[in-house]
Design a protein around this motif. Structure first.
Motif, PDB file in Angstrom:
ATOM      1  N   ILE A  19      14.212 -23.464   5.159  1.00 25.87           N
ATOM      2  CA  ILE A  19      13.019 -24.123   4.599  1.00 25.87           C
ATOM      3  C   ILE A  19      13.039 -25.590   5.029  1.00 25.87           C
ATOM      4  N   ARG A  20      11.965 -26.032   5.660  1.00 26.12           N
ATOM      5  CA  ARG A  20      11.869 -27.418   6.124  1.00 26.12           C
ATOM      6  C   ARG A  20      11.567 -28.351   4.938  1.00 26.12           C
ATOM      7  N   PRO A  21      12.096 -29.571   4.965  1.00 25.31           N
ATOM      8  CA  PRO A  21      11.835 -30.521   3.879  1.00 25.31           C
ATOM      9  C   PRO A  21      10.345 -30.800   3.677  1.00 25.31           C
ATOM     10  N   ARG A  22       9.575 -30.832   4.740  1.00 26.18           N
ATOM     11  CA  ARG A  22       8.143 -31.100   4.620  1.00 26.18           C
ATOM     12  C   ARG A  22       7.334 -29.841   4.344  1.00 26.18           C
ATOM     13  N   GLY A  23       7.980 -28.715   4.311  1.00 30.14           N
ATOM     14  CA  GLY A  23       7.281 -27.504   3.919  1.00 30.14           C
ATOM     15  C   GLY A  23       7.347 -26.377   4.926  1.00 30.14           C
ATOM     16  N   THR A  24       7.416 -25.202   4.386  1.00 32.99           N
ATOM     17  CA  THR A  24       7.410 -23.966   5.152  1.00 32.99           C
ATOM     18  C   THR A  24       6.465 -23.021   4.446  1.00 32.99           C
ATOM     19  N   GLN A  25       5.643 -22.345   5.223  1.00 30.56           N
ATOM     20  CA  GLN A  25       4.736 -21.365   4.633  1.00 30.56           C
ATOM     21  C   GLN A  25       5.301 -19.966   4.833  1.00 30.56           C
ATOM     22  N   ALA A  26       5.070 -19.130   3.844  1.00 34.39           N
ATOM     23  CA  ALA A  26       5.527 -17.743   3.916  1.00 34.39           C
ATOM     24  C   ALA A  26       4.478 -16.843   3.277  1.00 34.39           C
ATOM     25  N   THR A  27       4.351 -15.654   3.808  1.00 30.31           N
ATOM     26  CA  THR A  27       3.442 -14.661   3.228  1.00 30.31           C
ATOM     27  C   THR A  27       4.227 -13.397   2.926  1.00 30.31           C
ATOM     28  N   VAL A  28       3.809 -12.741   1.884  1.00 31.77           N
ATOM     29  CA  VAL A  28       4.398 -11.468   1.492  1.00 31.77           C
ATOM     30  C   VAL A  28       3.246 -10.494   1.324  1.00 31.77           C
ATOM     31  N   SER A  29       3.323  -9.366   1.995  1.00 29.27           N
ATOM     32  CA  SER A  29       2.291  -8.324   1.874  1.00 29.27           C
ATOM     33  C   SER A  29       2.966  -6.981   1.693  1.00 29.27           C
ATOM     34  N   ALA A  30       2.507  -6.235   0.728  1.00 24.79           N
ATOM     35  CA  ALA A  30       3.040  -4.895   0.528  1.00 24.79           C
ATOM     36  C   ALA A  30       2.407  -3.959   1.547  1.00 24.79           C
ATOM     37  N   GLU A  31       3.237  -3.154   2.183  1.00 24.64           N
ATOM     38  CA  GLU A  31       2.745  -2.175   3.143  1.00 24.64           C
ATOM     39  C   GLU A  31       2.184  -0.976   2.386  1.00 24.64           C
ATOM     40  N   ALA A  32       1.389  -0.193   3.063  1.00 19.38           N
ATOM     41  CA  ALA A  32       0.740   0.965   2.437  1.00 19.38           C
ATOM     42  C   ALA A  32       1.758   1.904   1.787  1.00 19.38           C
ATOM     43  N   SER A  33       2.916   2.083   2.413  1.00 22.34           N
ATOM     44  CA  SER A  33       3.934   2.990   1.873  1.00 22.34           C
ATOM     45  C   SER A  33       4.591   2.426   0.607  1.00 22.34           C
ATOM     46  N   GLN A  34       4.476   1.124   0.373  1.00 23.92           N
ATOM     47  CA  GLN A  34       5.090   0.502  -0.805  1.00 23.92           C
ATOM     48  C   GLN A  34       4.157   0.459  -2.007  1.00 23.92           C
ATOM     49  N   LEU A  35       2.860   0.601  -1.784  1.00 24.10           N
ATOM     50  CA  LEU A  35       1.879   0.420  -2.866  1.00 24.10           C
ATOM     51  C   LEU A  35       2.059   1.415  -4.014  1.00 24.10           C
ATOM     52  N   ALA A  36       2.200   2.701  -3.714  1.00 24.59           N
ATOM     53  CA  ALA A  36       2.328   3.719  -4.776  1.00 24.59           C
ATOM     54  C   ALA A  36       3.603   3.523  -5.603  1.00 24.59           C
ATOM     55  N   PRO A  37       4.790   3.314  -4.986  1.00 25.79           N
ATOM     56  CA  PRO A  37       5.984   3.089  -5.819  1.00 25.79           C
ATOM     57  C   PRO A  37       5.895   1.830  -6.679  1.00 25.79           C
ATOM     58  N   ILE A  38       5.275   0.766  -6.149  1.00 24.95           N
ATOM     59  CA  ILE A  38       5.113  -0.462  -6.935  1.00 24.95           C
ATOM     60  C   ILE A  38       4.178  -0.195  -8.115  1.00 24.95           C
ATOM     61  N   ALA A  39       3.066   0.507  -7.859  1.00 20.45           N
ATOM     62  CA  ALA A  39       2.118   0.835  -8.934  1.00 20.45           C
ATOM     63  C   ALA A  39       2.811   1.637 -10.025  1.00 20.45           C
ATOM     64  N   LYS A  40       3.617   2.606  -9.621  1.00 25.32           N
ATOM     65  CA  LYS A  40       4.327   3.439 -10.608  1.00 25.32           C
ATOM     66  C   LYS A  40       5.293   2.594 -11.438  1.00 25.32           C
ATOM     67  N   SER A  41       6.014   1.685 -10.783  1.00 29.69           N
ATOM     68  CA  SER A  41       6.992   0.872 -11.515  1.00 29.69           C
ATOM     69  C   SER A  41       6.319  -0.083 -12.500  1.00 29.69           C
ATOM     70  N   LEU A  42       5.065  -0.475 -12.226  1.00 34.77           N
ATOM     71  CA  LEU A  42       4.344  -1.391 -13.104  1.00 34.77           C
ATOM     72  C   LEU A  42       3.441  -0.666 -14.105  1.00 34.77           C
ATOM     73  N   GLY A  43       3.408   0.660 -14.054  1.00 30.93           N
ATOM     74  CA  GLY A  43       2.566   1.417 -14.986  1.00 30.93           C
ATOM     75  C   GLY A  43       1.089   1.331 -14.665  1.00 30.93           C
ATOM     76  N   LEU A  44       0.751   1.183 -13.383  1.00 32.74           N
ATOM     77  CA  LEU A  44      -0.647   1.083 -12.963  1.00 32.74           C
ATOM     78  C   LEU A  44      -1.143   2.433 -12.463  1.00 32.74           C
ATOM     79  N   ALA A  45      -2.443   2.656 -12.573  1.00 35.37           N
ATOM     80  CA  ALA A  45      -3.034   3.868 -12.009  1.00 35.37           C
ATOM     81  C   ALA A  45      -2.943   3.804 -10.486  1.00 35.37           C
ATOM     82  N   ALA A  46      -3.159   2.619  -9.915  1.00 35.39           N
ATOM     83  CA  ALA A  46      -3.065   2.439  -8.463  1.00 35.39           C
ATOM     84  C   ALA A  46      -2.928   0.957  -8.135  1.00 35.39           C
ATOM     85  N   LEU A  47      -2.286   0.698  -7.027  1.00 42.77           N
ATOM     86  CA  LEU A  47      -2.212  -0.637  -6.445  1.00 42.77           C
ATOM     87  C   LEU A  47      -2.813  -0.503  -5.055  1.00 42.77           C
TER      88      LEU A  47
END
Length: 185
Positions: A19-47
């Motif tokens: 991480i640079r002192p003046r800042g670093t940008q980062a993005t996080v995106s869930a892939e299609a294969s991760q959406l259903a397990p994440i939804a299940k773990s959070l008690g959602l009908a769908a993510l």
């Protein structure tokens, strides 16, 4: 939020020294294969979609994290039990320090179990989050704050709860006494 709490569902580790002192940008995106397990773990009908963008800046071993989590989810209405769409936009600001920092040492005045000083708690700022082994897992942070942003009792827009009307009104506890009084000779 750190490597010891890393989530196998969504992991995006970042080493503090990258991480640079003046800042670093980062993005996080869930892939299609991760959406259903994440939804299940959070008690959602769908993510349907989960993205996060973070700006990280470093001052020595300390890290400031600012960002936004955006998600398209389907929650279950607690009244109708129907799924309905929800769009979340969660702002996030965290201060992070290594878990070896003295701030994480046990304070003697708080050692005794059950003693809580409300005045001290109300006047304290949020403590920084720990960084373990020099790694911050942005995936775990994303899931943690997404879970905190969910409505625990979601209601579909326009739906309200109305208790069912009873067929007969509940008899007063004094009704039995009144009947006994009438039955006296």
């Amino acid at each position: 939020m750190t490597s010891d709490r890393a989530s196998p569902l969504l992991s995006h580790p970042v080493r503090v020294e990258t991480i640079r002192p003046r800042g670093t940008q980062a993005t996080v995106s869930a892939e299609a294969s991760q959406l259903a397990p994440i939804a299940k773990s959070l008690g959602l009908a769908a993510l349907e979609k989960l993205d996060a963008r973070y700006d990280l800046s470093r001052n020595g071993e300390r890290v400031k994290l600012e960002g936004r989590i955006r998600a398209q989810i389907q929650q279950i209405c607690v009244v109708t039990l129907d799924a309905f769409p929800v769009a979340l936009d969660v702002p996030l600001k965290l201060d992070m320090v290594p878990d070896t920092d003295p701030i994480f040492a046990v304070r003697p005045e708080r050692e005794e179990e059950g003693e809580i000083d409300i005045e001290v708690m109300l006047n304290e700022a949020d403590p920084p989050e720990p960084i373990t082994d020099g790694v911050i897992d942005l995936g775990a942070i994303t899931l943690e704050f997404l879970a905190l942003a969910l409505d625990p009792y979601p209601r579909k827009p326009g739906v309200s709860f109305a208790p069912p009307a009873s067929a007969e009104p509940e008899p007063s506890p004094f009704a039995a006494l009144a009947k006994l009084k009438r039955d006296e000779p």
